[in-house]
Design an enzyme around this catalytic site. Sequence first.
Site, short mmCIF file in Angstrom:
data_model
loop_
_atom_site.label_atom_id
_atom_site.label_comp_id
_atom_site.label_asym_id
_atom_site.label_seq_id
_atom_site.Cartn_x
_atom_site.Cartn_y
_atom_site.Cartn_z
CD1 TRP A 229 17.34 -36.34 -16.53
CD2 TRP A 229 16.80 -36.22 -15.02
NE1 TRP A 229 18.03 -35.58 -16.34
CE2 TRP A 229 17.59 -35.90 -15.11
CE3 TRP A 229 15.70 -36.03 -13.73
CZ2 TRP A 229 18.99 -34.91 -14.01
CZ3 TRP A 229 16.35 -34.80 -12.13
CH2 TRP A 229 17.89 -35.19 -13.15
CD GLU B 50 -1.22 -2.76 1.97
OE1 GLU B 50 -1.91 -3.04 2.72
OE2 GLU B 50 -0.13 -2.55 2.16
CB SER C 44 7.26 -39.46 8.32
OG SER C 44 7.27 -40.35 8.88
#
Length: 400
Positions: A195, A77, A328
Amino acid sequence: MPLLSRARALARRAPRAKRAADFDRAVAEFFMRLALEEAARGVGRTSPNPAVGAVLVRAGRIVGRGYHRKAGAPHAEVMAIQSAGQRARGADLYTTLEPCDHFGRTPPCTRAILQAGIRRVFCGSSDPNPLVNGRGVARLRRHGVEVRTGILEEEADALNRPFFKHVTTGMPFVTLKAAVTLDGKLATATGDSRWVTGEEARARVHRLRDRVDAILVGANTVRKDDPRLTTRLPGGERGKDAVRVVVDSRLSLPPGRKVFARRGQRTIVATLAPEGSRKARSLSERGVEVWHLPSKGGRVALRPLLRRLAGAGMTHVLCEGGAELFSSLVRERLADELWLFLAPKLVGASGLSWLGELGVARMGRALDLGEVSAERCGRDLLVRAPLRPGPARRPRPQRT
């Protein structure tokens, strides 16, 4: 076409019965979208503050723009008001987040708004920070400023989900990211994963890294893949390297791994090893921070680790594996969203699954994800889904 004319054109497309009610909102939404574009420029750079954008509009034309660049710098602002100068008087301010009304590292935005003579303020999100939380809007209204709230609120909220979680729970927003084959494997039986996905998907991952504060991985991921965990944007564009966090309960990793290389990137190792051990000293000499944490089931307790990361100003943590760390975080309800890159490949049963044991014995107890979205990344598919949030914790300010 002038901006206000374009906004009015949007309103005219609405059904006639709704035009009168929707006209002002259509104009407000038009300019709020521009404020959201400003805010997006600061995503990943402002933690522990939110990403905020603002535009000032006078007589249908933008006279000022601004976004929050980093914590301690002027807020959006104020930046918009400064860029507008005297043209701010009598203008309308569109800001993606409720203006703050307290002193932190910078003065309150409400004071700057009142001093500038702003006529009206349009807000996207409300600020849940206990130091704000409606106070900014209330102060402006008390001083005669017209305030409209909830403009494109859903889009504005989505921009700052990490900040909102951090400021209300004291925990970071956690994204799980995995690249897998269509049968859910992140590597072959030999551990080969280069990959799984194509260049477009990998470029998308680096853009995600550019927006987060920390990248979290387990010791097995470092041992098998030897990643650098850096940000490499396409076309040589300069990105931001997030803090690297490695969970190595026994300090079993050799110090020569790429993730420990000296390159000006902050690296943290979370461990159960005793302070002052030879391995801990060796890492510290390389500039690696060694955090000694409580144990849970013989492993580093993840909740205290995440809370400490949040306390260090990291509001968005990206977890890139491996399977036990993923599971987890899911079991303990610490993860917030999932980014799963699916490659059109099959590895078979001998491949390594991306997710470890969740203890689900019946389909009725399977983890139910939120609304799923999907998009193409070259030949691959990116599937995104929110994970069920964990229980709320005590508030932790603050926007500074």
